[in-house]
Scaffold this motif. Structure first.
Motif, mmCIF file in Angstrom:
data_model
loop_
_atom_site.group_PDB
_atom_site.id
_atom_site.type_symbol
_atom_site.label_atom_id
_atom_site.label_comp_id
_atom_site.label_asym_id
_atom_site.label_seq_id
_atom_site.Cartn_x
_atom_site.Cartn_y
_atom_site.Cartn_z
ATOM 1 N N ALA A 1 1.461 -0.694 0.226
ATOM 2 C CA ALA A 1 -0.615 -0.136 0.383
ATOM 3 C C ALA A 1 0.953 1.576 0.262
ATOM 4 N N PRO A 2 1.439 2.006 -1.236
ATOM 5 C CA PRO A 2 1.273 3.027 -0.916
ATOM 6 C C PRO A 2 1.177 4.450 0.079
ATOM 7 N N ALA A 3 2.235 5.090 1.043
ATOM 8 C CA ALA A 3 1.938 5.461 2.306
ATOM 9 C C ALA A 3 2.166 6.585 2.038
ATOM 10 N N GLY A 4 2.640 7.409 1.110
ATOM 11 C CA GLY A 4 3.172 8.999 0.992
ATOM 12 C C GLY A 4 4.628 9.372 1.060
ATOM 13 N N GLY A 5 5.152 10.089 1.033
ATOM 14 C CA GLY A 5 6.695 10.504 0.758
ATOM 15 C C GLY A 5 7.676 9.342 0.242
ATOM 16 N N GLY A 6 6.949 8.617 -1.100
ATOM 17 C CA GLY A 6 7.954 7.562 -1.381
ATOM 18 C C GLY A 6 7.910 6.732 -0.472
ATOM 19 N N ARG A 7 7.075 6.286 0.291
ATOM 20 C CA ARG A 7 6.893 4.896 1.279
ATOM 21 C C ARG A 7 6.078 4.043 0.708
ATOM 22 N N VAL A 8 6.285 2.640 1.538
ATOM 23 C CA VAL A 8 4.962 1.664 0.850
ATOM 24 C C VAL A 8 5.199 0.702 2.226
ATOM 25 N N LEU A 9 3.948 0.643 3.301
ATOM 26 C CA LEU A 9 3.654 -0.555 3.852
ATOM 27 C C LEU A 9 3.557 -1.687 2.787
ATOM 28 N N LEU A 10 3.798 -2.417 4.103
ATOM 29 C CA LEU A 10 3.476 -4.149 2.976
ATOM 30 C C LEU A 10 3.342 -5.179 4.394
ATOM 31 N N THR A 11 3.453 -6.346 4.205
ATOM 32 C CA THR A 11 3.360 -7.371 5.563
ATOM 33 C C THR A 11 4.643 -8.533 4.926
ATOM 34 N N THR A 12 5.081 -8.779 5.716
ATOM 35 C CA THR A 12 6.481 -9.752 5.563
ATOM 36 C C THR A 12 6.076 -10.880 6.498
ATOM 37 N N TYR A 13 6.151 -11.884 5.687
ATOM 38 C CA TYR A 13 6.325 -13.594 6.417
ATOM 39 C C TYR A 13 7.617 -14.325 7.190
#
Length: 990
Positions: A542-554
């Motif tokens: 999910a794009p998080a603004g400021g050139g950042r991306v949120l994600l989940t890691t297993y």
């Protein structure tokens, strides 16, 4: 009921044998419930029969075409092809699934495409997997098993299912699904991800090889996350295929069907033909897999962790969304608690619960301070109508709400000033809907009939809607508007998932690199990039603004929320039709059709409809479908619902129609005391209201007679009875179950009424003559023939969802009230009954406190001078354990119960390959009851009580999977009358 110790020992001795049938029973006696009223049609070919609602005619034609395409090779590796079997399509259930069942024999398809899927259309997946089960069943229905089917009907064929383990059946079916596609289910990196992350498959918690008992990996655990029997079965079956160069289950099925009396036919067959056994196969499989996985290049996670995960409580974070620069909203679930929205502080990792949810069907979206998502919700009346309900929540109050009128919604996507979602119709077609404002106009963008939609996103830079599409060419990204669907990328057999958009980029998951990683597609440059690396897998970008991306890691502890720069590791993804096969050892392909190459065209539809004509499926003539018979007379409804088996010599015919809305049985039995006994039971649920018809004939006529006391001797004096006639009765009950599923809570309102008539002989109380406080003419009172019983009742229940480790709902209650009378005989007292029960959380996690109370009393009717009503009904609810209904009187009967249940331990051991004890729990409690009964000086109070506990074992027999976990309860109570009451009972998972 007082059980002799020898009976308890006998029950324990038979326990393992009984549990061998548990999974088969849960799958083969199971009905998914009835569809809403619809018109149905049927198409018959020499091999199969399609039964479907008229709204799903196009889906049925497509499915039939795929069945015919795989028919020549679906039996690969087996000596016999698929059995002739009907396919029944259910188009109104969003909880996608398929099942092959006996009793009656059929394949059931829930046609709504699965939300989490891979790059082959859903109907092809179903055909490749479920039709393979029809091959397995046919190969097991041979030899002795085939002979039993002539004796017992389809009931006999189900015994053959014990000759092939359920994990092997599902593993072989997943292999079929994998081999009939370009890059199928078994090759998906996520399918082996949990095993790769564990690094200790087949080992105990100390990390050494567990040589004694490997049942945990087959049966599941309440302590650790264990992949299901589909994943386990595929790994073992694919290894065996490579190791032995043939489908080993062909010989195992052949041997088992001819020697079912050996019970352990799988072990015997494997040792006879391959000099191995299941334990050796398991260890060899994972030894090879671990060597292969250890040889792969090591890759580290590129994203930084926001939410460290705890040990011993497998945790899943999903779909993180940014809340400004300092917080993240995500969905969280774990073994201890069900799914809920949590707000996470990016700086500290601290979190708080915002709201609990129901079973989420598609990911949430956030805009203008409001969250939108969809949940699975069962319809009010029909089990086979499970909707995907649009829900929303204002972050200011944290209260989930249902959006009325949107029951077939998927992939809700909120943007400033508008809301988009995908609507799926029961005819198999998707439509993208965009609504401006709260009540503004809607735009509808139709999707071609041969496309599945698995994601929706809005991009603010290009001002356009984008979708994730699956069709015969695989998965691809497209743009949709009023002019149609426009491809953005080319189709490939590469699984894509979790589509989001923002700033001119599409973010999604992809397996192109051989692992699940986060990718983005630049809409300006028209290039795809891989932007994450991970040791096991990354998801939910999910794009998080400021050139950042949120994600989940297993990792082995679960899925954690992580964050990284969107451009930290941009790797250009070259165009390819297939992903890199990185994490799977080499396996030889089957010589079968690749369904990815099969196309269903309009010309195919016309040709097929010309060869196989559609006919109306007449529901009424097909209500009766006798599928089995047994050389015993018993009530199968009582056996399944109440686990009560009262059998006599005789025969029972069992019937269930293919639409699963009518079940019936007819039995004839005989015993020495009652002679011939005929019983009939019919259930019908096709209209939402459940109708239960029962009829009986035979046995001894019942007498409702009087008793008095000799005033001189004090001895009881009973009313004389004439010679009994044959007993008969007929009854009809109608129940309206109104199901109200609302996220975390599930509520049900039930209203019922019933009538029963029997030829029982009832004392004629109008003829009683009283002298000196006693009945002077008790031997001459006589009887009236016939007893009418009319009852009405209402019940309401509310309980919350249960987590994996919960023993009972953390919160819940049920209330009911009923009224029973004889409308013909005014001397018969009416019965009023009330019942209430509640679940409360205990003093520690997964402890449960249950409180219950009831009150019943007789009103009206004929009363003795003492106030006693000699003719009355009674309820059997809440009778103290250690007592029976014959010991109570329904005069101001008041009872209460308290139970406290807690887990004692998790042994995760037992008798290897025979009996696996997953958990042991203790339920301590007590009962109290009081009521008025006749005494020497009129009515007097009697008070009874009991105290004790239950030791409950959660068990799996013969390495049955977690879904087949059963319970064995050993009860020990001390009643107020003295002595010890001991009982044992078996609880089945259906």
């Amino acid at each position: 009921m007082m059980c002799h110790p020898k009976k308890i020992l006998a029950a324990l001795g038979l326990l393992a044998c009984l549990l061998a049938c548990v999974q088969r029973a849960s799958a083969q006696y199971y009905t998914w419930g009835a569809d809403a009223p619809m018109k149905w049609s049927t198409v018959r070919t020499p091999d199969v029969r399609m039964i479907y609602p008229d709204t799903a005619a196009a889906l049925a034609a497509r499915t039939l075409f795929y069945v015919r395409a795989v028919r020549p090779s679906i039996d690969y590796g087996f000596r016999h092809g698929p059995m002739r079997i009907p396919f029944v399509l259910h188009p109104e259930n969003f909880e996608s699934n398929g099942l092959v069942m006996y009793l009656p024999k059929r394949v059931e398809f829930l046609t709504s495409p699965a939300i989490d899927s891979y790059s082959m259309p859903w109907y092809k997946q179903l055909v490749a997997h479920e039709y393979r089960h029809a091959v397995q069943y046919n190969n097991l229905d041979r030899g002795v098993i085939r002979a039993l089917s002539y004796v017992l009907g389809q009931q006999g064929s189900t015994i053959g299912l014990l000759c092939m383990p359920i994990w092997a059946m599902e593993g072989d079916a997943v292999m079929s699904e994998t081999m009939m596609s370009s890059f199928g289910r078994g090759l998906q990196p996520s399918f082996s991800m949990a095993y790769r992350a564990m690094g200790r498959v087949g080992r105990n918690r100390r990390g050494t090889r567990d040589r004694r008992n490997i049942d945990k990996w087959f049966c599941g655990s309440y302590r650790d996350y264990i992949p299901d029997h589909y994943e386990l079965g595929y790994q073992i079956c694919s290894y065996a295929w490579e190791r032995y160069g043939e489908n080993i289950w062909d010989r195992v099925a052949w041997y088992g069907s001819r020697n079912p009396y050996l019970i352990a036919t799988t072990r015997a067959g494997l040792e006879k033909y391959y000099d191995t056994n299941v334990s050796e196969l398991f260890r060899e499989t994972f030894d090879e897999l671990e060597r292969f996985w250890d040889s792969l290049p090591q890759t580290e996670d590129s994203a930084a962790t926001l939410t460290p995960l705890p040990e011993g409580n497998h945790t899943t974070y999903q779909w993180p969304l940014p809340l400004g620069d300092t917080a993240v909203l995500a969905v969280k679930s774990d073994f201890d608690r069900t799914s809920r929205f949590v707000m996470i502080d990016r700086r500290t990792g601290c979190e708080r619960t915002v709201a609990r949810t129901g079973l989420i069907s598609t990911r949430p979206s956030l805009a203008d301070g409001r969250v939108w998502w969809t949940e699975y919700r069962r319809s009010t009346l029909f089990q086979q109508r499970v909707n995907s309900q649009l829900c929303c929540m204002d972050l200011t109050d944290g209260r989930p709400r249902t959006v009325a009128g949107n029951r077939r919604a998927l992939y809700a996507t909120a943007v400033p000033g508008a809301l988009g979602w995908v609507e799926y119709a029961s005819d198999g077609r998707y439509t993208v809907i965009v609504r401006r404002g709260e009540t503004g106009p809607e735009e509808r963008f139709a999707v071609p009939a041969d496309k599945e939609i698995h994601g929706l996103a809005w991009d603010d830079l290009t001002v356009a809607w984008y979708v994730l599409v699956t069709d015969d060419d695989g998965m691809w990204l497209g743009r949709i508007d009023c002019e149609g669907l426009h491809p953005v990328t080319r189709g490939a057999y590469i699984t894509l998932s979790d589509l989001r958009a923002g700033g001119g980029r599409l973010y999604f998951g992809s397996i192109a690199s051989g692992r699940d990683e986060v990718h983005c597609y630049d809409l300006v440059e028209r290039r795809e990039f891989r932007i994450s690396t991970s040791k096991y897998g990354s998801f939910d970008p999910a794009p998080a603004g400021g050139g950042r991306v949120l994600l989940t890691t297993y990792d082995r502890l679960g899925y954690r929320v992580t964050e990284q720069a969107a451009d930290s590791l941009p790797t250009v993804v070259e165009l390819a039709r297939l992903p890199l096969n990185l994490v799977n050892p080499p396996r030889r392909r089957w010589e079968v059709v690749n369904l990815d190459t099969v196309r269903f065209t309009r010309a195919d539809s016309v040709a097929q409809s010309g060869s196989f004509r559609r006919k109306r499926y007449a529901k009424v003539p097909n209500l009766v479908n006798v599928h089995s018979w047994m050389p015993l007379a018993f009530n199968p409804f009582a056996a399944v619902d109440e686990h009560v088996i009262d059998a006599n010599l005789g025969v029972t015919l069992l019937s269930q129609n293919l639409l699963s809305n009518t079940e019936a049985y007819l039995s004839y039995g005989w015993n020495g005391s009652e002679g011939s006994l005929f019983n009939l039971g019919v259930r019908y649920t096709g209209l939402g209201v459940q109708f239960d018809l029962d009829a009986s004939y035979g046995g001894n006529q019942l007498f409702y007679s009087l008793a008095s006391y000799d005033p001189v001797t004090g001895s009881p004096v009973y009313q004389s009875r004439p010679a009994p006639d044959k007993y008969y009765s007929v009854g009809l009950t109608a129940t309206l179950p109104i199901y109200m599923q609302r996220g975390y809570h599930t509520r049900q309102l039930s209203v019922w009424t019933g009538w029963n008539y029997s030829n029982g002989m009832v004392a004629d109380l109008d003829k009683i003559e009283w002298v000196d406080g006693g009945i002077h003419n008790i031997q001459r009172v006589g009887f009236r023939k016939g007893l009418h019983k009319l009852s009405v009742g209402v019940g309401f229940a509310d309980q919350v969802r249960m987590a994996h480790r919960d023993l009972a709902p953390r919160w819940g209650y049920s209330l009911s009230a009923s009224y029973t009378c004889d409308p013909v005989n005014p001397n018969f007292s009416d019965l009023i009954s009330f019942y209430g029960m509640t679940y409360l959380p205990g003093a520690a996690p997964h402890h449960s406190l249950q409180l219950a109370a009831t009150f019943q009393t007789s009103v009206g009717g004929y009363k003795f001078p003492s106030g006693y009503a000699p003719l009355s009904y009674k309820s059997t609810q809440l009778i103290p354990r250690g007592f029976s209904s014959s010991e109570i009187v329904s005069n101001d009967y008041t009872a209460a119960r308290i139970n406290y249940q807690l887990p004692l331990c998790y042994p995760e051991g037992g008798i290897g390959s025979v009996l696996y004890i997953k958990r042991i729990r203790l339920a301590a409690g007590g009962d109290y009851a009081q009521f008025r009964r006749p005494g020497a000086d009129g009515m007097e109070w009697r008070r009874i009580w009991s105290a004790g506990g239950d030791l409950i074992f959660d068990i799996n027999a013969f390495r049955q999977p977690a879904s087949a976990t059963a319970t064995f309860k050993l009860s020990c109570y001390h009643p107020s009358t003295g002595g010890v009451w001991i009982a044992g009972s078996l609880g089945l998972p259906f």
